[in-house]
Design a protein around this motif. Structure first.
Motif, PDB file in Angstrom:
ATOM      1  N   ASP A 441      -8.431 -59.919 -48.237  1.00  0.00           N
ATOM      2  CA  ASP A 441      -7.971 -60.631 -47.068  1.00  0.00           C
ATOM      3  C   ASP A 441      -7.418 -59.431 -46.039  1.00  0.00           C
ATOM      4  O   ASP A 441      -6.720 -59.829 -45.044  1.00  0.00           O
ATOM      5  N   SER A 442      -7.121 -58.171 -46.392  1.00  0.00           N
ATOM      6  CA  SER A 442      -6.597 -57.182 -45.478  1.00  0.00           C
ATOM      7  C   SER A 442      -7.516 -56.893 -44.304  1.00  0.00           C
ATOM      8  O   SER A 442      -8.784 -57.452 -44.286  1.00  0.00           O
ATOM      9  N   TYR A 443      -6.895 -56.532 -43.104  1.00  0.00           N
ATOM     10  CA  TYR A 443      -7.681 -56.230 -42.073  1.00  0.00           C
ATOM     11  C   TYR A 443      -8.700 -55.204 -42.256  1.00  0.00           C
ATOM     12  O   TYR A 443      -9.837 -55.447 -41.659  1.00  0.00           O
ATOM     13  N   PRO A 444      -8.946 -54.087 -42.933  1.00  0.00           N
ATOM     14  CA  PRO A 444     -10.109 -53.328 -43.020  1.00  0.00           C
ATOM     15  C   PRO A 444     -11.011 -54.261 -43.835  1.00  0.00           C
ATOM     16  O   PRO A 444     -12.193 -53.673 -43.606  1.00  0.00           O
ATOM     17  N   ALA A 445     -10.942 -55.224 -44.694  1.00  0.00           N
ATOM     18  CA  ALA A 445     -11.838 -55.891 -45.393  1.00  0.00           C
ATOM     19  C   ALA A 445     -12.834 -56.596 -44.451  1.00  0.00           C
ATOM     20  O   ALA A 445     -13.787 -56.952 -44.914  1.00  0.00           O
ATOM     21  N   TYR A 446     -12.175 -56.802 -43.179  1.00  0.00           N
ATOM     22  CA  TYR A 446     -13.060 -57.640 -42.117  1.00  0.00           C
ATOM     23  C   TYR A 446     -14.351 -56.770 -41.363  1.00  0.00           C
ATOM     24  O   TYR A 446     -15.209 -57.299 -40.839  1.00  0.00           O
ATOM     25  N   ILE A 447     -13.947 -55.387 -41.488  1.00  0.00           N
ATOM     26  CA  ILE A 447     -14.868 -54.440 -40.921  1.00  0.00           C
ATOM     27  C   ILE A 447     -16.429 -54.634 -41.348  1.00  0.00           C
ATOM     28  O   ILE A 447     -17.149 -54.797 -40.546  1.00  0.00           O
TER      29      ILE A 447
END
Length: 487
Positions: A441-447
């Motif tokens: 659920d880190s921000y880069p994981a959303y990319i």
């Protein structure tokens, strides 16, 4: 072609081969028979490749890229790209408006991620500009017969243009509801597919009522279709268009200065009546008026407009002086910066003392009678300033004249109409669970999920654009077979 060579060789070899009858009793040489099979394979392969090529977005076709060359652009083509990027911002807003990433909430930056409501105001200002452009040109050239034709054509085709494409989008949504993929409202799903289609039909007929009571801003009781909530703007778009057409006809015989004065009187009254969507259309018309003052060559006959410009630039025309000041790069840049800042206004619950800068101060300047429409006040002014700045300075227009920008502009209606479906059906139900399992659920994981979603959304918007063009052509065909030519 390379395939022609074997055919010639086979013809030469036919004297040494034996004839074989085909199923119809016609004698063919063995070489001719082999040639026919070869061409059949080539035709099937070519047909398959052509079909696969057609499925690709048009911008990936060489012919498609040529379609968006700068040499063919209309002077106001940049507005299409602005509308396209505004639709993309609405897509970001509906997908990630709850983001807690602090950088997306900074002034100016928040406009491009969280500025969805402001982009609706931008849509209406652009519509006012584009829809009035031709009428103003005919009014200034005093071509009354063509003006009547333009007015009649616009009024006749506008309903089908807006509601026809909207009904296609809601039909797709209804199919997704029937399959259980998309449930925008709890009681919307029906027990059978036929019942779902009947519900969709009744909903579409009710939604396309041009005489329905609308308030013109988003609130719990707003007039909208239950299948796609973001299409609440379509009845407002239609109503604003009709009011714009009627205003243009009522002001056709006025001088330029009187028409602008008349326009601003109506704008101020509409702000008093808190019908903000009408000023947004009329302010778009006002910007189009200024563009003809600055560019009389667009009228096609420079003599009379030059005389008008001399009159309007006299000491009695403060409006012309203001227009010249804004048209400078510095003036346009200042107007653009202020407009972008205003379009980043937060949603109504955060529009107050606890809101971001500078809205904790600007909220006190909103007229107290606006009530639940208070959030529309500064957004309309911000949209006006942005379009005014872009139209006044050609340097600021350049990024919107690039081929890809024009392509995004072509997809604007499709992006706006179907993006919520993709967010709900693909992103929230498929990509987010996959991300939680494999990426965290880190921000880069959303990319990765955002990229996949964006590609699918743009690709389907390309298809939707093709359907939209069919509806536009249908409205033109109905006009052609229905209208009669006057002597």
């Amino acid at each position: 072609m390379e395939q022609e060579t074997p055919l010639l060789n086979n013809c030469e070899a036919s004297n040494t081969t034996h004839d074989t009858p085909d199923d119809d009793g016609i004698h063919l040489t063995a070489a001719s028979e082999r040639n026919e099979k070869t061409w059949r394979r080539i035709d099937h392969r070519t047909l398959l490749l052509n079909c696969l090529w057609t499925l690709l977005p048009r911008y990936l076709h060489p012919e498609g890229r040529k379609e968006y060359s700068k040499a063919k652009l209309h002077p106001t083509a940049y507005l299409d790209a602005v509308r396209g990027y505004a639709a993309v911002i609405v897509f970001f807003y509906h997908g990630w408006k709850e983001t807690t990433l602090w950088v997306f909430r900074l002034p100016f930056i928040r406009t491009f991620i969280l500025g969805g409501p402001g982009m609706v105001a931008v849509f209406f200002v652009i519509s006012g500009y584009v829809l009035s452009y031709r009428m103003l040109k005919l009014i200034r050239n005093q071509e009354s017969a063509l003006l009547l034709d333009a007015f009649s054509s616009s009024m006749f085709r506008r309903w089908l243009r807006l509601y026809g494409s909207t009904s296609v989008a809601t039909f797709i949504a209804a199919c997704c509801v029937s399959l259980g993929w998309f449930i925008p409202l709890p009681d919307l799903a029906q027990p059978t597919f036929l019942a779902q289609m009947w519900n969709w039909l009744l909903s579409t007929i009710a939604f396309s009522n041009p005489f329905a009571n609308i308030d013109g801003w988003m609130h719990p009781g707003v007039f909208f279709t239950p299948y796609l909530g973001q299409m609440w703007t379509i009845p407002i778009e239609y109503r604003g268009s009709i009011i714009l057409f009627c205003f243009a006809i009522s002001a056709a015989k006025l001088s330029v200065r009187s028409r602008m004065l008349y326009l601003w009187v109506v704008v101020l009254l509409c702000y008093f009546w808190r019908c903000v969507y009408i000023p947004e259309f009329l302010l778009g018309m006002f910007i189009a008026e200024l563009s003809f003052l600055r560019h009389p060559e667009r009228l096609g006959r420079p003599t009379l407009p030059m005389e008008e410009n001399e009159k309007l630039s006299s000491r009695h025309s403060k409006l012309w002086q203001l227009s010249k000041a804004i048209a400078t790069p510095i003036g346009s840049s200042i107007a653009l910066v202020i407009g972008i800042l205003l379009l980043g206004q937060p949603d109504p619950p955060n529009l107050g003392a606890a809101g971001p800068f500078p809205f904790q101060y600007l909220v006190h300047f909103i007229p107290p009678w606006f009530g639940d429409a208070a959030y529309t006040f500064w957004l309309s002014i911000g949209a006006f300033l942005v379009i005014l700045a872009l139209d006044s300075c050609t340097i600021l227009q350049q990024p919107f004249t690039w081929g890809f920008s024009q392509y995004i502009g072509d997809l604007s209606f499709g992006i706006y109409a179907i993006h919520v479906l993709w967010i709900d059906v693909l992103y929230l139900k498929v990509l987010v669970p996959w991300q939680a399992i494999y990426l965290g659920d880190s921000y880069p994981a959303y990319i990765p999920g955002i990229l996949v979603l964006s590609i699918c959304m743009m690709w389907s918007a390309d298809y939707f654009r093709r359907v939209d063009r069919l509806i536009v052509n249908l409205s033109r065909w109905l006009q052609t077979i229905s209208f009669q030519k006057w002597q």
